[in-house]
Design a protein around this motif. Sequence first.
Motif, PDB file in Angstrom:
ATOM      1  N   GLY A   1      -7.907   3.459 -11.124  1.00  0.00           N
ATOM      2  CA  GLY A   1      -8.119   3.015  -9.754  1.00  0.00           C
ATOM      3  C   GLY A   1      -7.257   3.706  -8.731  1.00  0.00           C
ATOM      4  O   GLY A   1      -7.473   3.538  -7.520  1.00  0.00           O
ATOM      5  N   VAL A   2      -6.283   4.525  -9.173  1.00  0.00           N
ATOM      6  CA  VAL A   2      -5.446   5.269  -8.230  1.00  0.00           C
ATOM      7  C   VAL A   2      -6.280   6.393  -7.623  1.00  0.00           C
ATOM      8  O   VAL A   2      -6.900   7.182  -8.336  1.00  0.00           O
ATOM      9  CB  VAL A   2      -4.208   5.861  -8.929  1.00  0.00           C
ATOM     10  CG1 VAL A   2      -3.402   6.727  -7.958  1.00  0.00           C
ATOM     11  CG2 VAL A   2      -3.333   4.753  -9.497  1.00  0.00           C
ATOM     12  N   LEU A   3      -6.294   6.474  -6.299  1.00  0.00           N
ATOM     13  CA  LEU A   3      -7.048   7.519  -5.610  1.00  0.00           C
ATOM     14  C   LEU A   3      -6.178   8.758  -5.467  1.00  0.00           C
ATOM     15  O   LEU A   3      -5.058   8.676  -4.966  1.00  0.00           O
ATOM     16  CB  LEU A   3      -7.504   7.036  -4.236  1.00  0.00           C
ATOM     17  CG  LEU A   3      -8.401   7.983  -3.430  1.00  0.00           C
ATOM     18  CD1 LEU A   3      -9.360   7.192  -2.548  1.00  0.00           C
ATOM     19  CD2 LEU A   3      -7.580   8.948  -2.562  1.00  0.00           C
ATOM     20  N   VAL A   4      -6.693   9.904  -5.932  1.00  0.00           N
ATOM     21  CA  VAL A   4      -5.985  11.183  -5.790  1.00  0.00           C
ATOM     22  C   VAL A   4      -6.918  12.150  -5.076  1.00  0.00           C
ATOM     23  O   VAL A   4      -8.041  12.371  -5.515  1.00  0.00           O
ATOM     24  CB  VAL A   4      -5.572  11.765  -7.157  1.00  0.00           C
ATOM     25  CG1 VAL A   4      -4.726  13.022  -6.952  1.00  0.00           C
ATOM     26  CG2 VAL A   4      -4.815  10.742  -7.981  1.00  0.00           C
ATOM     27  N   ASP A   5      -6.453  12.721  -3.967  1.00  0.00           N
ATOM     28  CA  ASP A   5      -7.297  13.604  -3.167  1.00  0.00           C
ATOM     29  C   ASP A   5      -6.582  14.926  -2.915  1.00  0.00           C
ATOM     30  O   ASP A   5      -5.353  14.994  -2.940  1.00  0.00           O
ATOM     31  CB  ASP A   5      -7.641  12.940  -1.832  1.00  0.00           C
ATOM     32  CG  ASP A   5      -8.876  13.537  -1.182  1.00  0.00           C
ATOM     33  OD1 ASP A   5      -9.508  14.420  -1.804  1.00  0.00           O
ATOM     34  OD2 ASP A   5      -9.218  13.133  -0.061  1.00  0.00           O
TER      35      ASP A   5
ATOM     36  N   LEU B   1       3.933   3.521  -9.945  1.00  0.00           N
ATOM     37  CA  LEU B   1       3.697   2.763  -8.716  1.00  0.00           C
ATOM     38  C   LEU B   1       2.509   1.820  -8.886  1.00  0.00           C
ATOM     39  O   LEU B   1       2.507   0.710  -8.357  1.00  0.00           O
ATOM     40  CB  LEU B   1       3.463   3.713  -7.547  1.00  0.00           C
ATOM     41  CG  LEU B   1       4.704   4.477  -7.071  1.00  0.00           C
ATOM     42  CD1 LEU B   1       4.315   5.614  -6.147  1.00  0.00           C
ATOM     43  CD2 LEU B   1       5.675   3.530  -6.379  1.00  0.00           C
ATOM     44  N   ALA B   2       1.492   2.257  -9.634  1.00  0.00           N
ATOM     45  CA  ALA B   2       0.336   1.401  -9.891  1.00  0.00           C
ATOM     46  C   ALA B   2       0.725   0.187 -10.731  1.00  0.00           C
ATOM     47  O   ALA B   2       0.095  -0.874 -10.637  1.00  0.00           O
ATOM     48  CB  ALA B   2      -0.759   2.191 -10.597  1.00  0.00           C
ATOM     49  N   ALA B   3       1.767   0.339 -11.545  1.00  0.00           N
ATOM     50  CA  ALA B   3       2.265  -0.796 -12.320  1.00  0.00           C
ATOM     51  C   ALA B   3       3.125  -1.720 -11.471  1.00  0.00           C
ATOM     52  O   ALA B   3       3.327  -2.885 -11.827  1.00  0.00           O
ATOM     53  CB  ALA B   3       3.064  -0.297 -13.530  1.00  0.00           C
TER      54      ALA B   3
ATOM     55  N   GLU C   1      -4.141   0.070  -4.542  1.00  0.00           N
ATOM     56  CA  GLU C   1      -3.316   0.234  -3.342  1.00  0.00           C
ATOM     57  C   GLU C   1      -2.470   1.499  -3.396  1.00  0.00           C
ATOM     58  O   GLU C   1      -1.666   1.754  -2.503  1.00  0.00           O
ATOM     59  CB  GLU C   1      -2.399  -0.979  -3.158  1.00  0.00           C
ATOM     60  CG  GLU C   1      -3.135  -2.270  -2.835  1.00  0.00           C
ATOM     61  CD  GLU C   1      -3.776  -2.232  -1.452  1.00  0.00           C
ATOM     62  OE1 GLU C   1      -3.342  -1.431  -0.615  1.00  0.00           O
ATOM     63  OE2 GLU C   1      -4.720  -3.004  -1.235  1.00  0.00           O
ATOM     64  N   VAL C   2      -2.639   2.292  -4.473  1.00  0.00           N
ATOM     65  CA  VAL C   2      -1.861   3.525  -4.631  1.00  0.00           C
ATOM     66  C   VAL C   2      -2.775   4.715  -4.350  1.00  0.00           C
ATOM     67  O   VAL C   2      -3.843   4.867  -4.950  1.00  0.00           O
ATOM     68  CB  VAL C   2      -1.261   3.641  -6.039  1.00  0.00           C
ATOM     69  CG1 VAL C   2      -0.474   4.949  -6.178  1.00  0.00           C
ATOM     70  CG2 VAL C   2      -0.350   2.449  -6.327  1.00  0.00           C
ATOM     71  N   HIS C   3      -2.337   5.558  -3.407  1.00  0.00           N
ATOM     72  CA  HIS C   3      -3.079   6.747  -3.022  1.00  0.00           C
ATOM     73  C   HIS C   3      -2.143   7.943  -3.176  1.00  0.00           C
ATOM     74  O   HIS C   3      -0.939   7.829  -2.946  1.00  0.00           O
ATOM     75  CB  HIS C   3      -3.547   6.658  -1.569  1.00  0.00           C
ATOM     76  CG  HIS C   3      -4.202   5.355  -1.223  1.00  0.00           C
ATOM     77  ND1 HIS C   3      -3.477   4.190  -1.034  1.00  0.00           N
ATOM     78  CD2 HIS C   3      -5.495   5.024  -1.057  1.00  0.00           C
ATOM     79  CE1 HIS C   3      -4.312   3.207  -0.758  1.00  0.00           C
ATOM     80  NE2 HIS C   3      -5.541   3.685  -0.754  1.00  0.00           N
ATOM     81  N   ALA C   4      -2.709   9.072  -3.562  1.00  0.00           N
ATOM     82  CA  ALA C   4      -1.886  10.264  -3.756  1.00  0.00           C
ATOM     83  C   ALA C   4      -2.640  11.491  -3.289  1.00  0.00           C
ATOM     84  O   ALA C   4      -3.877  11.545  -3.373  1.00  0.00           O
ATOM     85  CB  ALA C   4      -1.498  10.411  -5.233  1.00  0.00           C
TER      86      ALA C   4
ATOM     87  N   SER D   1       0.862  -1.177   0.000  1.00  0.00           N
ATOM     88  CA  SER D   1       0.000   0.000   0.000  1.00  0.00           C
ATOM     89  C   SER D   1       0.899   1.228   0.000  1.00  0.00           C
ATOM     90  O   SER D   1       1.819   1.323   0.817  1.00  0.00           O
ATOM     91  CB  SER D   1      -0.896  -0.003   1.243  1.00  0.00           C
ATOM     92  OG  SER D   1      -1.697   1.158   1.289  1.00  0.00           O
ATOM     93  N   VAL D   2       0.630   2.152  -0.936  1.00  0.00           N
ATOM     94  CA  VAL D   2       1.554   3.265  -1.163  1.00  0.00           C
ATOM     95  C   VAL D   2       0.812   4.600  -1.091  1.00  0.00           C
ATOM     96  O   VAL D   2      -0.307   4.737  -1.596  1.00  0.00           O
ATOM     97  CB  VAL D   2       2.227   3.137  -2.548  1.00  0.00           C
ATOM     98  CG1 VAL D   2       3.248   4.259  -2.756  1.00  0.00           C
ATOM     99  CG2 VAL D   2       2.894   1.779  -2.703  1.00  0.00           C
ATOM    100  N   LEU D   3       1.468   5.584  -0.482  1.00  0.00           N
ATOM    101  CA  LEU D   3       0.972   6.960  -0.482  1.00  0.00           C
ATOM    102  C   LEU D   3       2.006   7.860  -1.147  1.00  0.00           C
ATOM    103  O   LEU D   3       3.182   7.825  -0.792  1.00  0.00           O
ATOM    104  CB  LEU D   3       0.727   7.451   0.951  1.00  0.00           C
ATOM    105  CG  LEU D   3       0.348   8.937   1.091  1.00  0.00           C
ATOM    106  CD1 LEU D   3      -1.002   9.227   0.431  1.00  0.00           C
ATOM    107  CD2 LEU D   3       0.325   9.353   2.557  1.00  0.00           C
ATOM    108  N   VAL D   4       1.547   8.661  -2.112  1.00  0.00           N
ATOM    109  CA  VAL D   4       2.405   9.653  -2.764  1.00  0.00           C
ATOM    110  C   VAL D   4       1.982  11.029  -2.265  1.00  0.00           C
ATOM    111  O   VAL D   4       0.824  11.422  -2.431  1.00  0.00           O
ATOM    112  CB  VAL D   4       2.280   9.600  -4.301  1.00  0.00           C
ATOM    113  CG1 VAL D   4       3.188  10.647  -4.944  1.00  0.00           C
ATOM    114  CG2 VAL D   4       2.621   8.210  -4.819  1.00  0.00           C
ATOM    115  N   VAL D   5       2.898  11.749  -1.673  1.00  0.00           N
ATOM    116  CA  VAL D   5       2.636  13.109  -1.195  1.00  0.00           C
ATOM    117  C   VAL D   5       3.213  14.087  -2.213  1.00  0.00           C
ATOM    118  O   VAL D   5       4.430  14.133  -2.406  1.00  0.00           O
ATOM    119  CB  VAL D   5       3.262  13.334   0.192  1.00  0.00           C
ATOM    120  CG1 VAL D   5       3.079  14.784   0.624  1.00  0.00           C
ATOM    121  CG2 VAL D   5       2.640  12.392   1.213  1.00  0.00           C
TER     122      VAL D   5
END
Length: 246
Positions: free
Chosen positions: A127-131, A94-96, A102-105, A79-83
């Motif tokens: 499917g990558v979540l970006v907030d 990262l999604a690849a 499991e990739v959130h940004a 599970s990854v978070l990109v800041v």
Amino acid sequence: MDPAVLRDDMVDSLEHEAKAVVRSERVSVAMRAVPREPFVEDESLAYADRTGEQLGTRVLSPSAAGRLLEALDVEPDDSVLVVGAGVGYTAAVLAALTDETEVHAVDIDRRLVAAARSNLATAGYPGVLVDCRDGADGLPEYAPYDRILVEAAVVEPPRALLGQLADGGRLVAPLGNGAQELVAIEGGERVAEYGTVAFRPLLVDGERADTVERNRTRREDREHAQRAAERRRGWEQSWIDWDRHR
């Protein structure tokens, strides 16, 4: 020329001893799979190893992205978070490397959040979540994370981000004010250093990346107001009821 061929040439150059920024097979395969055209306005420069500029943010060169990805050392199902999502390219790679869900940004700039979402969908990673968040606060709703990547310079890793790491997790960030070092942190300790880098500072609430002059943050506004209050003479203090003392 076929974009797939251009990607192969790009990664070949990153693996060559002249640069040697991509060393692992997993990062190599992932970077060969992810198209860069959706993330770069000028498609003719998509596979050039140079830094770009878009919506007031820096678009990392392929070699800079490769250094971050190698330092992060993502495993399957991490599970990854990109800041500092920026335009979303690093999140796509990262999604690849793991499941895209499991990739959130997060990014503090709403325009970049919208652009990253669109770019990721175009590249095949919807499917990558970006907030839209203050990066220093992370994204606690989906914590803990096995890996956290900070794509902006900080003097010290924000405490909230360290608190969102899973046991045995790794945080990678450029550390320093001025001179910067790319550092990996595990268990609150530096475990590896990956050389000097030059990233823009992590923005906080009240700042924007695309202004000519650096905006004053809310924190700075509070500090200026406090200093001004401390400098006032007695008759200027608002808390003194002068009418009562006449």
